[in-house]
Structures are given as structure tokens and as C-alpha cells.
Motif scaffolding. Structure first.
Motif, PDB file in Angstrom:
ATOM      1  N   THR A   3       0.828  -1.201   0.000  1.00  0.00           N
ATOM      2  CA  THR A   3       0.000   0.000   0.000  1.00  0.00           C
ATOM      3  C   THR A   3       0.859   1.247   0.000  1.00  0.00           C
ATOM      4  N   PRO A   4       0.705   2.121  -0.990  1.00  0.00           N
ATOM      5  CA  PRO A   4       1.480   3.370  -0.985  1.00  0.00           C
ATOM      6  C   PRO A   4       0.952   4.362   0.033  1.00  0.00           C
ATOM      7  N   HIS A   5       1.877   5.031   0.706  1.00  0.00           N
ATOM      8  CA  HIS A   5       1.545   6.102   1.638  1.00  0.00           C
ATOM      9  C   HIS A   5       2.335   7.328   1.187  1.00  0.00           C
ATOM     10  N   PHE A   6       1.648   8.398   0.906  1.00  0.00           N
ATOM     11  CA  PHE A   6       2.309   9.598   0.409  1.00  0.00           C
ATOM     12  C   PHE A   6       2.624  10.517   1.582  1.00  0.00           C
ATOM     13  N   LEU A   7       3.911  10.622   1.890  1.00  0.00           N
ATOM     14  CA  LEU A   7       4.361  11.367   3.051  1.00  0.00           C
ATOM     15  C   LEU A   7       4.222  12.876   2.819  1.00  0.00           C
ATOM     16  N   PRO A   8       4.289  13.658   3.889  1.00  0.00           N
ATOM     17  CA  PRO A   8       4.096  15.109   3.735  1.00  0.00           C
ATOM     18  C   PRO A   8       4.990  15.742   2.680  1.00  0.00           C
ATOM     19  N   ALA A  15      -1.438  14.124  -9.237  1.00  0.00           N
ATOM     20  CA  ALA A  15      -2.359  12.990  -9.154  1.00  0.00           C
ATOM     21  C   ALA A  15      -1.952  11.878 -10.109  1.00  0.00           C
ATOM     22  N   GLU A  16      -1.442  12.219 -11.287  1.00  0.00           N
ATOM     23  CA  GLU A  16      -1.067  11.184 -12.259  1.00  0.00           C
ATOM     24  C   GLU A  16       0.118  10.352 -11.765  1.00  0.00           C
ATOM     25  N   VAL A  17       1.020  10.967 -11.012  1.00  0.00           N
ATOM     26  CA  VAL A  17       2.169  10.242 -10.459  1.00  0.00           C
ATOM     27  C   VAL A  17       1.702   9.316  -9.339  1.00  0.00           C
ATOM     28  N   ARG A  18       0.835   9.817  -8.478  1.00  0.00           N
ATOM     29  CA  ARG A  18       0.292   8.993  -7.401  1.00  0.00           C
ATOM     30  C   ARG A  18      -0.489   7.803  -7.966  1.00  0.00           C
ATOM     31  N   ALA A  19      -1.263   8.070  -9.001  1.00  0.00           N
ATOM     32  CA  ALA A  19      -2.056   6.998  -9.609  1.00  0.00           C
ATOM     33  C   ALA A  19      -1.154   5.938 -10.219  1.00  0.00           C
ATOM     34  N   CYS A  20      -0.051   6.361 -10.839  1.00  0.00           N
ATOM     35  CA  CYS A  20       0.893   5.401 -11.436  1.00  0.00           C
ATOM     36  C   CYS A  20       1.527   4.539 -10.355  1.00  0.00           C
ATOM     37  N   ILE A  21       1.933   5.147  -9.250  1.00  0.00           N
ATOM     38  CA  ILE A  21       2.512   4.399  -8.124  1.00  0.00           C
ATOM     39  C   ILE A  21       1.516   3.379  -7.597  1.00  0.00           C
ATOM     40  N   THR A  22       0.294   3.812  -7.390  1.00  0.00           N
ATOM     41  CA  THR A  22      -0.748   2.932  -6.849  1.00  0.00           C
ATOM     42  C   THR A  22      -1.017   1.765  -7.796  1.00  0.00           C
ATOM     43  N   ALA A  23      -1.081   2.027  -9.088  1.00  0.00           N
ATOM     44  CA  ALA A  23      -1.365   0.981 -10.067  1.00  0.00           C
ATOM     45  C   ALA A  23      -0.243  -0.051 -10.127  1.00  0.00           C
ATOM     46  N   ILE A  24       1.009   0.403 -10.074  1.00  0.00           N
ATOM     47  CA  ILE A  24       2.133  -0.536 -10.136  1.00  0.00           C
ATOM     48  C   ILE A  24       2.169  -1.413  -8.891  1.00  0.00           C
ATOM     49  N   CYS A  25       1.903  -0.831  -7.729  1.00  0.00           N
ATOM     50  CA  CYS A  25       1.846  -1.635  -6.499  1.00  0.00           C
ATOM     51  C   CYS A  25       0.801  -2.741  -6.633  1.00  0.00           C
ATOM     52  N   ALA A  26      -0.360  -2.387  -7.153  1.00  0.00           N
ATOM     53  CA  ALA A  26      -1.435  -3.376  -7.296  1.00  0.00           C
ATOM     54  C   ALA A  26      -1.087  -4.419  -8.338  1.00  0.00           C
ATOM     55  N   ASP A  27      -0.474  -3.991  -9.434  1.00  0.00           N
ATOM     56  CA  ASP A  27      -0.179  -4.908 -10.541  1.00  0.00           C
ATOM     57  C   ASP A  27       0.862  -5.959 -10.183  1.00  0.00           C
ATOM     58  N   CYS A  28       1.871  -5.583  -9.394  1.00  0.00           N
ATOM     59  CA  CYS A  28       2.955  -6.539  -9.130  1.00  0.00           C
ATOM     60  C   CYS A  28       2.801  -7.282  -7.807  1.00  0.00           C
ATOM     61  N   ALA A  78       6.036  16.817 -13.635  1.00  0.00           N
ATOM     62  CA  ALA A  78       5.148  15.669 -13.465  1.00  0.00           C
ATOM     63  C   ALA A  78       5.414  14.577 -14.490  1.00  0.00           C
ATOM     64  N   HIS A  79       5.629  14.957 -15.745  1.00  0.00           N
ATOM     65  CA  HIS A  79       5.821  13.931 -16.773  1.00  0.00           C
ATOM     66  C   HIS A  79       7.103  13.158 -16.546  1.00  0.00           C
ATOM     67  N   ARG A  80       8.129  13.843 -16.014  1.00  0.00           N
ATOM     68  CA  ARG A  80       9.394  13.161 -15.735  1.00  0.00           C
ATOM     69  C   ARG A  80       9.250  12.234 -14.536  1.00  0.00           C
ATOM     70  N   GLN A  81       8.591  12.682 -13.485  1.00  0.00           N
ATOM     71  CA  GLN A  81       8.375  11.823 -12.324  1.00  0.00           C
ATOM     72  C   GLN A  81       7.578  10.586 -12.692  1.00  0.00           C
ATOM     73  N   ARG A  82       6.553  10.773 -13.502  1.00  0.00           N
ATOM     74  CA  ARG A  82       5.742   9.627 -13.913  1.00  0.00           C
ATOM     75  C   ARG A  82       6.576   8.645 -14.730  1.00  0.00           C
ATOM     76  N   ALA A  83       7.454   9.149 -15.593  1.00  0.00           N
ATOM     77  CA  ALA A  83       8.308   8.271 -16.395  1.00  0.00           C
ATOM     78  C   ALA A  83       9.264   7.481 -15.510  1.00  0.00           C
ATOM     79  N   ILE A  84       9.806   8.132 -14.469  1.00  0.00           N
ATOM     80  CA  ILE A  84      10.701   7.440 -13.538  1.00  0.00           C
ATOM     81  C   ILE A  84       9.954   6.321 -12.819  1.00  0.00           C
ATOM     82  N   VAL A  85       8.765   6.623 -12.336  1.00  0.00           N
ATOM     83  CA  VAL A  85       7.954   5.617 -11.652  1.00  0.00           C
ATOM     84  C   VAL A  85       7.639   4.455 -12.588  1.00  0.00           C
TER      85      VAL A  85
END
Length: 223
Positions: A3-8, A15-28, A78-85
Motif C-alpha cells: 500500500t502506498p503512503h504519500f508522506l508530507p 495525481a497522475e504520479v500517485r495513480a501510477c505508483i498505486t497501479a504498479i503496487c497493485a499490478d505486481c 510531473a511527466h518526468r516523475q511519472r516516467a521514472i515511476v
């Protein structure tokens, strides 16, 4: 669940980066657990932005304790962070989950009387992310003279400078411990017929024995 927890520090993550993180956690999730059935039931992924990242890759990760992984993203658009994730989170979860099962964690892990212990733990996790997640990170490869690197590491005292030998040596070598550790893991895998997941619980002395290597110099680990 992982479960991802987004720290302060990560409140500004789009939102798109958070959604990508959440989806990858669920997928793997189920795939990681098929390889590592001893993984704790509930795993927290603490996500934040910060400066403790791998240069040029834009992220960093560590196994905090047996139920917690820390994942750090560099400040970036945002686009770079999402690509890294998208490129790195999945194989990072495999690597860090191997640490959780093995107990190679910052808090609550056992102390060990040899520097080579960390080398082996990182090598096994690197071989696991390469073989199970299908991603060969730079620290998964090793040079032709890697045997000399292993000899250097086996001779180190337990209190040797971790960052120097694991990340960036003054002589210009990178990831000496990770790369030599992956070589040790590969030797143990080849000679035993067991994969890195199956060797997750094997003591370091046993890994060295399977790899056909001598035992390390022992000493008192640092506090």
C-alpha cells in the motif's frame, strides 16, 4: 497488500504520479508474492520527494523494516516523475521485497560480523530483480576482473566505509559491492540450481559455500 503512503514531503506529487505508483503496487503484488511467499501480509510503501536519489536515475529506495519500503523521487516535472515511476518502481519493489524477506533492513534487522554480509544481501536482491522482474539495473552487471573485487571485499573489516565500497569508490568504480554481490549470487544460483528467491533465507556463509568462495574476515560490526 503493498500500500502506498504519500508522506508530507510528497504532497505536491501530481495525481497522475500517485495513480501510477498505486497501479504498479497493485499490478505486481501477486507476482512478487508468488516468488516470495514469506513476505509479510501488509507492506507499506512510503513515497516522498527528496534529494536521496540515484544520480541520473531520479529515484532512491530502501528497506526500512520488514513491513516498510521507502521510495524517494527527485523533484522534477510531473511527466518526468511519472516516467521514472513507470520505468523503475516495479523492479525496485522486487529488489526491496527480497530485502524484507531476508531481513536486510535498516530497523529491526540482525547485526552481522562481516562486511560481505551486505554485499551478499544486495547481490541476491539485484539478481532477483533482474531474473524475476526482468530488469537489469547497472549494479547487476560485473566486470571481467570481478574476482579481484570479491577478494577485496572478503578482506574488509566489518566497519569498512559502506558508501565507499557499495556506491562510489574514490578510484572511480561504482557499485563495487552490488556488482560483486550479484556475481557471488550468480555463482551460488548456478552451482545450487536454486534461484535468488529460494536462496533468500540462506545464511551468507552458505551462499559463499555454494559459490565456492572462502569465508570472510570476522570482526565486531559497528554500532
Amino acid at each position: 497488500m503493498i500500500t502506498p503512503h504519500f508522506l508530507p514531503q510528497a504532497t505536491a506529487l501530481p495525481a497522475e504520479v500517485r495513480a501510477c505508483i498505486t497501479a504498479i503496487c497493485a499490478d505486481c503484488e501477486s507476482e512478487v508474492r508468488r516468488w516470495l511467499p514469506a513476505l509479510e501480509q501488509d507492506i507499506a510503501l512510503h513515497c516522498s520527494t527528496g534529494h536521496r536519489v540515484i544520480p541520473a536515475l531520479g529515484y532512491g529506495a530502501t528497506a526500512l523494516d520488514r513491513r516498510t519500503i521507502v521510495f524517494t523521487l527527485a523533484e522534477a516535472p510531473a511527466h518526468r516523475q511519472r516516467a521514472i515511476v513507470a520505468e523503475h518502481l516495479r523492479h525496485t519493489l522486487f529488489h526491496e521485497c527480497h530485502h524484507l524477506v531476508r531481513g536486510w533492513v535498516r530497523q529491526g534487522g540482525e547485526r552481522h560480523p562481516s562486511f560481505i554480509h551486505g554485499v551478499i544481501c544486495e547481490g541476491l536482491a539485484s539478481a532477483f530483480e533482474r531474473d524475476a522482474a526482468g530488469h537489469a539495473s547497472p549494479w547487476c552487471s560485473y566486470p571481467d576482473d570481478v574476482d579481484a573485487w570479491v577478494d577485496e571485499l572478503l578482506a574488509l573489516p566489518a566497519h569498512a566505509d559502506y558508501r565507499r565500497w557499495m556506491f562510489h569508490h574514490p578510484d572511480g568504480r561504482r557499485w563495487i559491492g552490488y556488482r560483486a554481490g550479484t556475481y557471488i549470487a550468480d555463482r551460488a544460483i548456478e552451482r545450487s540450481g536454486r534461484d535468488a528467491a529460494q536462496l533468500a533465507g540462506a545464511p551468507c556463509t552458505r551462499i559463499l559455500e555454494l559459490a565456492g568462495l572462502p569465508q570472510p574476515r570476522l570482526g565486531t560490526p559497528p554500532h
